[in-house]
Structure formats: C-alpha cells, structure tokens
Design a protein around this motif. Structure first.
Motif, mmCIF file in Angstrom:
data_model
loop_
_atom_site.group_PDB
_atom_site.id
_atom_site.type_symbol
_atom_site.label_atom_id
_atom_site.label_comp_id
_atom_site.label_asym_id
_atom_site.label_seq_id
_atom_site.Cartn_x
_atom_site.Cartn_y
_atom_site.Cartn_z
ATOM 1 N N MET A 89 26.744 -2.297 38.666
ATOM 2 C CA MET A 89 25.745 -1.860 37.701
ATOM 3 C C MET A 89 24.398 -2.518 37.964
ATOM 4 O O MET A 89 23.345 -1.872 37.886
ATOM 5 C CB MET A 89 26.228 -2.172 36.282
ATOM 6 C CG MET A 89 25.266 -1.762 35.185
ATOM 7 S SD MET A 89 25.043 0.023 35.018
ATOM 8 C CE MET A 89 26.570 0.466 34.150
ATOM 9 N N LEU A 90 24.392 -3.811 38.272
ATOM 10 C CA LEU A 90 23.141 -4.520 38.524
ATOM 11 C C LEU A 90 22.390 -3.903 39.693
ATOM 12 O O LEU A 90 21.173 -3.695 39.629
ATOM 13 C CB LEU A 90 23.416 -6.003 38.790
ATOM 14 C CG LEU A 90 22.203 -6.889 39.060
ATOM 15 C CD1 LEU A 90 21.257 -6.887 37.868
ATOM 16 C CD2 LEU A 90 22.633 -8.315 39.388
ATOM 17 N N ALA A 91 23.108 -3.595 40.768
ATOM 18 C CA ALA A 91 22.468 -2.967 41.927
ATOM 19 C C ALA A 91 21.882 -1.616 41.543
ATOM 20 O O ALA A 91 20.759 -1.270 41.930
ATOM 21 C CB ALA A 91 23.479 -2.803 43.056
ATOM 22 N N GLY A 92 22.641 -0.840 40.776
ATOM 23 C CA GLY A 92 22.150 0.458 40.348
ATOM 24 C C GLY A 92 20.898 0.349 39.490
ATOM 25 O O GLY A 92 19.943 1.123 39.656
ATOM 26 N N LEU A 93 20.860 -0.617 38.587
ATOM 27 C CA LEU A 93 19.701 -0.783 37.720
ATOM 28 C C LEU A 93 18.476 -1.222 38.507
ATOM 29 O O LEU A 93 17.347 -0.813 38.196
ATOM 30 C CB LEU A 93 20.005 -1.807 36.627
ATOM 31 C CG LEU A 93 21.119 -1.459 35.637
ATOM 32 C CD1 LEU A 93 21.202 -2.520 34.549
ATOM 33 C CD2 LEU A 93 20.927 -0.083 35.031
ATOM 34 N N GLN A 94 18.682 -2.047 39.515
ATOM 35 C CA GLN A 94 17.549 -2.481 40.326
ATOM 36 C C GLN A 94 16.920 -1.312 41.069
ATOM 37 O O GLN A 94 15.697 -1.199 41.176
ATOM 38 C CB GLN A 94 17.985 -3.574 41.299
ATOM 39 C CG GLN A 94 18.295 -4.894 40.612
ATOM 40 C CD GLN A 94 18.768 -5.972 41.572
ATOM 41 O OE1 GLN A 94 19.243 -5.672 42.662
ATOM 42 N NE2 GLN A 94 18.663 -7.222 41.171
ATOM 43 N N GLY A 95 17.785 -0.425 41.574
ATOM 44 C CA GLY A 95 17.262 0.772 42.220
ATOM 45 C C GLY A 95 16.584 1.702 41.230
ATOM 46 O O GLY A 95 15.526 2.277 41.512
ATOM 47 N N LEU A 96 17.183 1.852 40.053
ATOM 48 C CA LEU A 96 16.636 2.725 39.023
ATOM 49 C C LEU A 96 15.269 2.228 38.546
ATOM 50 O O LEU A 96 14.356 3.038 38.302
ATOM 51 C CB LEU A 96 17.606 2.795 37.848
ATOM 52 C CG LEU A 96 17.152 3.554 36.606
ATOM 53 C CD1 LEU A 96 16.893 5.022 36.935
ATOM 54 C CD2 LEU A 96 18.192 3.430 35.494
ATOM 55 N N GLN A 152 19.279 -1.604 48.663
ATOM 56 C CA GLN A 152 19.385 -2.972 48.189
ATOM 57 C C GLN A 152 20.832 -3.422 48.161
ATOM 58 O O GLN A 152 21.727 -2.664 47.796
ATOM 59 C CB GLN A 152 18.807 -3.104 46.782
ATOM 60 C CG GLN A 152 17.303 -3.188 46.735
ATOM 61 C CD GLN A 152 16.827 -3.702 45.383
ATOM 62 O OE1 GLN A 152 17.488 -3.556 44.380
ATOM 63 N NE2 GLN A 152 15.667 -4.327 45.368
ATOM 64 N N VAL A 153 21.044 -4.672 48.532
ATOM 65 C CA VAL A 153 22.365 -5.295 48.449
ATOM 66 C C VAL A 153 22.293 -6.401 47.405
ATOM 67 O O VAL A 153 21.403 -7.250 47.445
ATOM 68 C CB VAL A 153 22.802 -5.885 49.808
ATOM 69 C CG1 VAL A 153 24.104 -6.653 49.658
ATOM 70 C CG2 VAL A 153 22.954 -4.779 50.839
ATOM 71 N N VAL A 154 23.209 -6.357 46.447
ATOM 72 C CA VAL A 154 23.300 -7.372 45.397
ATOM 73 C C VAL A 154 24.659 -8.038 45.520
ATOM 74 O O VAL A 154 25.689 -7.376 45.472
ATOM 75 C CB VAL A 154 23.143 -6.745 43.995
ATOM 76 C CG1 VAL A 154 23.310 -7.807 42.918
ATOM 77 C CG2 VAL A 154 21.797 -6.057 43.872
ATOM 78 N N LEU A 155 24.666 -9.363 45.688
ATOM 79 C CA LEU A 155 25.909 -10.106 45.807
ATOM 80 C C LEU A 155 26.214 -10.845 44.516
ATOM 81 O O LEU A 155 25.308 -11.334 43.840
ATOM 82 C CB LEU A 155 25.827 -11.106 46.962
ATOM 83 C CG LEU A 155 25.644 -10.515 48.359
ATOM 84 C CD1 LEU A 155 25.557 -11.636 49.387
ATOM 85 C CD2 LEU A 155 26.784 -9.562 48.711
ATOM 86 N N ASN A 156 27.493 -10.901 44.178
ATOM 87 C CA ASN A 156 27.904 -11.684 43.009
ATOM 88 C C ASN A 156 27.579 -13.148 43.239
ATOM 89 O O ASN A 156 27.636 -13.657 44.376
ATOM 90 C CB ASN A 156 29.401 -11.528 42.758
ATOM 91 C CG ASN A 156 29.736 -10.187 42.148
ATOM 92 O OD1 ASN A 156 28.869 -9.466 41.686
ATOM 93 N ND2 ASN A 156 31.008 -9.842 42.158
ATOM 94 N N GLU A 157 27.270 -13.824 42.163
ATOM 95 C CA GLU A 157 26.921 -15.238 42.244
ATOM 96 C C GLU A 157 28.055 -16.045 42.875
ATOM 97 O O GLU A 157 29.223 -15.897 42.521
ATOM 98 C CB GLU A 157 26.632 -15.768 40.838
ATOM 99 C CG GLU A 157 26.065 -17.164 40.809
ATOM 100 C CD GLU A 157 25.666 -17.586 39.409
ATOM 101 O OE1 GLU A 157 25.424 -18.788 39.212
ATOM 102 O OE2 GLU A 157 25.608 -16.719 38.517
ATOM 103 N N GLY A 158 27.717 -16.881 43.847
ATOM 104 C CA GLY A 158 28.695 -17.747 44.477
ATOM 105 C C GLY A 158 29.507 -17.094 45.575
ATOM 106 O O GLY A 158 30.435 -17.716 46.110
ATOM 107 N N MET A 159 29.166 -15.861 45.949
ATOM 108 C CA MET A 159 29.958 -15.144 46.949
ATOM 109 C C MET A 159 29.381 -15.215 48.354
ATOM 110 O O MET A 159 30.093 -14.983 49.326
ATOM 111 C CB MET A 159 30.100 -13.667 46.549
ATOM 112 C CG MET A 159 31.051 -13.425 45.411
ATOM 113 S SD MET A 159 32.737 -13.849 45.907
ATOM 114 C CE MET A 159 33.548 -13.857 44.301
#
Length: 223
Positions: free
Chosen positions: A153-160, A92-99
C-alpha cells in the motif's frame, strides 16, 4: 478512523470478520457515505482489492480503476513481503523497515523487472486500450482487502501522490495497526474497519479468501 482493538490477552488473530471480499466491501461502502456526491475515484489494488472496491464505487457512483503495485516476496518465501514496487515513469521500490540487510545481492535487480513485467501484463489485460481514470484534483479512495505489512500500500500511495490528487483516503476492511501507521505520512485519512491484535494474516479474517482471477477484475472494470 481505527476501531478499538481487542482486550489485552484476547487473541483475535484467527477471528473471522467477513464472509468474503464482497461483504467486506459493502461494509466499507456504508462507512464511506459522507463522500457520496463528491468528486471521487476509487482505486483498487489488484487483484484482491477489486471485489472489495466494487461495492464502494457503486455506492459512491464513482469510477473504478486500478493502482498497479506488486509485493516483493522474500527469497524462497514469496508470501512474506519484504517490500513492494509501484509502476510508473520512474518505478519506485519500497522496502519494509529492517529488511534491506537481509536481501541477497542481486535479488532486487532480478525481481523488480519481473514484477514490472507482470504489472505491464495486467495493465494490458485489465484496461486494454482504455486510458487510466484521471485523479488530479480529485479525492482518491484506495481500497485493498487488507493491510498486513503496509509495504504494498505504501508503494502504491507514493506513486499515486505523484498524480496530484486533492486527497488520498485509504479504505480497508482489516489491517495491522502498526502497518496502517506507516501510511499516515501520505494518506490524508485512513478507514480500517477492524484492527485485530495480534495480527497474523489478512486471509485469516475472511471465511472465503480464494484467489481473485483476471476475469473477475476485467468484469468489475467493465461495470
């Protein structure tokens, strides 16, 4: 569980809060004693989260494992996080808001495979042939040395979350309040000892913030 931020106009951006990661981990451990005796697993974000997580795992008598996730740095500015990638059967790829509109065409297509290759290298180096610690049905306590943007951290939690833990607790010594707020949709509980305002960088709040090496991670996992 957030602390009260500094008084308006009080610049806490450069205030040293911890001598090093081990001291920060000890202070986190003191706040996590209610989970003593519970079925927990402590998951550190390598590499900086490992020395913080080790005192927590020891205090709880819980297994220590790793949550493999890598920050995606901005083109030309690798320390500035624009997002993160988390390993798994479906990365999964999580991008910061507005990036998203600031990322050059083709950048992620090149950068994400490179980061996944580094995750694979670390997994083999740190775990060897050992399987990951099971988290399904257990309380997963996710530890890092701090949260700045929250993307990693958000990406890690989504995978977890895909591994079906009974509960997810984020535990960090220091973090930006707005970044921690991003995690509320996934984490069942957030423990952050200090939320300086304004928040500039995690490392500014440690006297010793030297890079954590592979050998330190391997030694921590070996017990």
């Amino acid at each position: 569980m957030f602390p009260t931020p500094g008084r308006p106009g009080c610049d806490m951006a450069n205030r040293i809060l911890f001598a090093d990661r081990a001291e920060a981990g000890g202070k986190l451990a003191e706040r996590l004693t209610p989970w003593l005796g519970q079925d927990c697993v402590v998951l550190a974000l390598p590499r900086g989260g490992v020395p913080v997580a080790l005192p927590v795992a020891r205090m709880l008598g819980a297994p220590l494992d790793l949550l493999f996730v890598r920050k995606i740095g901005a083109p030309g500015f690798p320390e500035f996080a624009i997002g993160a990638v988390v390993d798994g059967a479906d990365p999964q790829v999580v991008l910061n808001e507005g990036m998203s509109h600031r990322i050059p065409q083709g950048y992620l297509e090149t950068e994400v495979p490179r980061l996944l290759a580094e995750i694979d290298r670390r997994r083999k180096a740190y775990r060897g042939d050992r399987p990951p610690v099971p988290v399904a049905g257990r309380t997963a306590i996710v530890v890092d040395d701090g949260v700045a943007t929250g993307a990693t951290m958000l990406a890690g939690l989504q995978g977890l979350a895909r591994q079906n833990p009974a509960r997810i607790i984020v535990a960090v010594p220091v973090g930006a309040r707005d970044a921690l707020d991003r995690l509320r949709g996934i984490a069942d509980q957030i423990l952050c000892l200090e939320c300086p305002h304004p928040f500039r960088a995690v490392g500014l709040h440690y006297r010793d913030f030297d890079q954590v090496g592979d050998a330190e991670v391997i030694a921590a996992l070996a017990g």
